[in-house]
Design a protein around this motif. Structure first.
Motif, mmCIF file in Angstrom:
data_model
loop_
_atom_site.group_PDB
_atom_site.id
_atom_site.type_symbol
_atom_site.label_atom_id
_atom_site.label_comp_id
_atom_site.label_asym_id
_atom_site.label_seq_id
_atom_site.Cartn_x
_atom_site.Cartn_y
_atom_site.Cartn_z
ATOM 1 N N VAL A 206 24.240 15.013 -11.900
ATOM 2 C CA VAL A 206 23.455 16.130 -12.427
ATOM 3 C C VAL A 206 23.044 17.044 -11.279
ATOM 4 O O VAL A 206 22.616 16.570 -10.220
ATOM 5 N N PHE A 207 23.162 18.346 -11.498
ATOM 6 C CA PHE A 207 22.737 19.351 -10.514
ATOM 7 C C PHE A 207 21.481 20.036 -11.034
ATOM 8 O O PHE A 207 21.458 20.551 -12.155
ATOM 9 N N GLU A 208 20.417 20.011 -10.207
ATOM 10 C CA GLU A 208 19.147 20.638 -10.594
ATOM 11 C C GLU A 208 18.770 21.688 -9.560
ATOM 12 O O GLU A 208 18.825 21.444 -8.357
ATOM 13 N N VAL A 209 18.339 22.852 -10.048
ATOM 14 C CA VAL A 209 17.885 23.942 -9.178
ATOM 15 C C VAL A 209 16.375 24.070 -9.314
ATOM 16 O O VAL A 209 15.859 24.187 -10.419
ATOM 17 N N VAL A 228 21.717 15.843 -7.694
ATOM 18 C CA VAL A 228 21.747 16.729 -6.527
ATOM 19 C C VAL A 228 20.773 17.870 -6.813
ATOM 20 O O VAL A 228 20.967 18.636 -7.766
ATOM 21 N N ALA A 229 19.725 17.959 -6.022
ATOM 22 C CA ALA A 229 18.678 18.955 -6.247
ATOM 23 C C ALA A 229 18.680 19.964 -5.109
ATOM 24 O O ALA A 229 18.798 19.583 -3.941
ATOM 25 N N CYS A 230 18.520 21.244 -5.444
ATOM 26 C CA CYS A 230 18.472 22.327 -4.448
ATOM 27 C C CYS A 230 17.100 22.982 -4.513
ATOM 28 O O CYS A 230 16.718 23.532 -5.551
ATOM 29 N N GLU A 231 16.354 22.914 -3.418
ATOM 30 C CA GLU A 231 14.984 23.440 -3.360
ATOM 31 C C GLU A 231 14.847 24.404 -2.183
ATOM 32 O O GLU A 231 15.261 24.100 -1.063
ATOM 33 N N LEU A 232 14.256 25.568 -2.442
ATOM 34 C CA LEU A 232 14.082 26.580 -1.405
ATOM 35 C C LEU A 232 12.874 26.304 -0.521
ATOM 36 O O LEU A 232 12.910 26.541 0.683
ATOM 37 N N ASP A 233 11.787 25.777 -1.095
ATOM 38 C CA ASP A 233 10.522 25.571 -0.371
ATOM 39 C C ASP A 233 10.502 24.196 0.286
ATOM 40 O O ASP A 233 10.516 23.168 -0.405
ATOM 41 N N PRO A 234 10.438 24.129 1.624
ATOM 42 C CA PRO A 234 10.405 22.817 2.305
ATOM 43 C C PRO A 234 9.177 21.980 1.946
ATOM 44 O O PRO A 234 9.234 20.748 1.968
ATOM 45 N N HIS A 254 20.077 13.289 -3.971
ATOM 46 C CA HIS A 254 20.520 14.009 -2.784
ATOM 47 C C HIS A 254 19.835 15.375 -2.807
ATOM 48 O O HIS A 254 19.982 16.134 -3.766
ATOM 49 N N LEU A 255 19.073 15.703 -1.769
ATOM 50 C CA LEU A 255 18.267 16.920 -1.744
ATOM 51 C C LEU A 255 18.880 17.942 -0.790
ATOM 52 O O LEU A 255 19.153 17.636 0.375
ATOM 53 N N ILE A 256 19.076 19.164 -1.293
ATOM 54 C CA ILE A 256 19.557 20.292 -0.484
ATOM 55 C C ILE A 256 18.415 21.293 -0.358
ATOM 56 O O ILE A 256 17.858 21.746 -1.362
ATOM 57 N N ILE A 257 18.058 21.653 0.895
ATOM 58 C CA ILE A 257 16.989 22.623 1.133
ATOM 59 C C ILE A 257 17.635 23.957 1.495
ATOM 60 O O ILE A 257 18.310 24.066 2.529
ATOM 61 N N GLY A 258 17.454 24.956 0.656
ATOM 62 C CA GLY A 258 18.056 26.263 0.909
ATOM 63 C C GLY A 258 18.153 27.095 -0.345
ATOM 64 O O GLY A 258 17.766 26.667 -1.446
ATOM 65 N N ASN A 259 18.686 28.310 -0.204
ATOM 66 C CA ASN A 259 18.860 29.241 -1.310
ATOM 67 C C ASN A 259 20.130 28.886 -2.069
ATOM 68 O O ASN A 259 21.225 28.859 -1.499
#
Length: 459
Positions: A206-209, A228-234, A254-259
């Motif tokens: 699952v991909f979560e924004v 897999v989660a993508c978060e802009l705010d650290p 799995h966490l991705i930090i970025g736009n």
């Protein structure tokens, strides 16, 4: 000298203008200064009775000239006897001069109180006060009148109302930045419904924004193989890791930090997200053009944007976004979500939409399709004949026509007129008088095919 001062003071009482009153009082004060400066001289001027000093001070206070009043009282005390009614009145004048503007002006409040006490002491020493017999009762009545005049009737400062300071309470936790769309979904029923509608299997990725604090992430981890989660705010990314650390779910995330718009999307089967509303449109098309294909996406949008995605031909919200999205995917409106289900609440209502990409996609060039749709919906209530005969549109079509003709070694006629050619295509295909708001997907595909057959391309 006493009669001269008295006549000047009487003239002050009769005068209406403050400037003239100030001038006359300055003359009186000048006389007082002459008396004071000549006290060690052998040639003493005619004396002035002490009540003239007090009268001058009272008149100066009435017109708001505190400087003259203060000087007059100061000169009086150098001449005053041990105790008399004028000295009591002098202390009253001092109390008026130092009277505070509000009950929070503590230095002036203290000074005024001290002068009132001095006036009370002098009043008690006087045998007769204002025509009354010297009794404790009359003295107390006089003191109370004075006190109420200076303190009870003074302007009071309004005390601040006591209420809960939400900002201070909020600072105790995490501060959410609404500028980047941080509206956390707090209603567990809405979260549960979104996860159920996604149809997640235990073998899905699952991909979560925008996972935020992890309210939805935890539910996704419980029913999937990996998230897999993508978060802009650290800061929120750290809070999410802290929430999951030490639990069995931590290894599945799995966490991705970025736009997310500047990040290459990973492989996933399902996308579930409470999107920041300002990136809705670019993210949808990035998602639809992503390869390999995903099964479906359940996304939270602003209600108006969601309504545009599912709009049908003929409706007011039918637009370029509707056509392009429905070309590449099947779109379904799932439910409305009120603004009170978020913290902090947004200013608009929301809705949940499911997007299922068409696999395989239509065999057309999407860039050329989008360029044609952009021309059609430049004025969606205008006829297509009017939209395509604009000078800017004709210039682009003529340039593309000549380019494609040269690539295929096709000779262009000398009397070629792009405007007449476009009109002929629209008349032949039957789209000359039709409007974009009423055309469905098949109509737009037929229009594109008609242009391509005659050698006209849009990109």
């Amino acid at each position: 000298m006493d009669s001269k001062v008295k006549s000047l003071l009487d003239e002050v009482c009769q005068t209406q203008e403050n400037e003239e009153k100030n001038r006359l009082l300055r003359l009186v004060l000048q006389i007082f200064h002459e008396i004071d400066n000549s006290q060690f001289s052998s040639d003493l001027p005619e004396s002035v009775s002490s009540d003239m000093y007090i009268r001058c001070a009272q008149l100066a206070i009435d017109i708001g000239n505190n400087d003259l009043a203060s000087q007059s009282i100061t000169l009086y005390f150098t001449k005053a006897p041990a105790a008399d009614l004028q000295k009591c009145n002098a202390y009253l004048c001092l109390a008026k001069l130092s009277a505070p503007r509000s009950n929070t002006d503590l230095p002036n409040l203290k000074e005024a109180g001290e002068n009132i006490l001095r006036a009370i002491k002098m009043a008690l020493k006087i045998p007769v006060l204002a025509g009354k017999s010297p009794s404790r009762k009359s003295s107390i009545s006089f003191c109370w009148t004075l006190f109420s005049r200076l303190f009870i009737n003074m302007p009071k400062v309004k005390s601040e109302k006591k209420f809960r300071k939400h900002q201070e309470i909020q600072k105790q936790g995490i501060g959410f930045n609404k500028d980047i769309g941080q509206h956390i979904l707090k209603n567990p029923l809405v979260v549960k419904t979104m996860v159920e509608k996604a149809g997640i299997r235990n073998t899905d990725t699952v991909f979560e924004v925008g996972p935020g604090t992890g309210n939805m992430t935890v539910k996704l981890l419980e029913c999937s193989k990996k998230v897999v989660a993508c978060e802009l705010d650290p800061r929120l990314a750290a809070e999410l890791q802290k929430r999951l650390q030490g639990t069995p779910l931590y290894n599945k995330m799995h966490l991705i930090i970025g736009n997310v718009l500047k990040t290459d999307l990973p492989y996933f089967d399902i996308c579930v997200a409470n999107l920041p509303y300002q990136i809705s449109s670019p993210f949808v098309f990035k998602l639809l053009l992503h390869r390999p294909f995903f099964r479906s996406a359940v996304l939270m949008f602003q209600k108006e944007f969601g309504d545009r995605l599912v709009a049908t031909p003929g409706s007011k919200l039918y637009c370029r976004l509707s056509v392009n999205t429905q070309l590449l995917a099947n779109v379904q409106h799932l439910m409305k979500v009120g603004k009170n289900n978020f913290r902090p609440p947004p200013k608009v209502e929301s809705c949940v939409v499911r997007i299922e990409p068409k696999n395989p996609p239509p065999p057309i060039n999407f860039q050329e399709w989008d360029a044609m749709i952009k021309i059609c919906f430049s004025r969606k209530n205008k006829t297509l004949g009017g939209a395509f005969r604009l000078n800017s549109v004709l210039e682009v079509l003529e340039k593309n026509y000549k380019l494609y003709s040269s690539m295929k070694n096709k000779t262009i006629e000398k009397d070629f007129n792009v405007k007449e050619k476009i009109t002929q295509i629209l008349m032949t295909s039957g789209f000359e008088l039709k409007r974009a708001r009423n055309l469905d997907m098949d109509d737009f595909l037929s229009l594109l095919l008609a242009f391509n057959k005659e050698g006209f391309h849009f990109s």
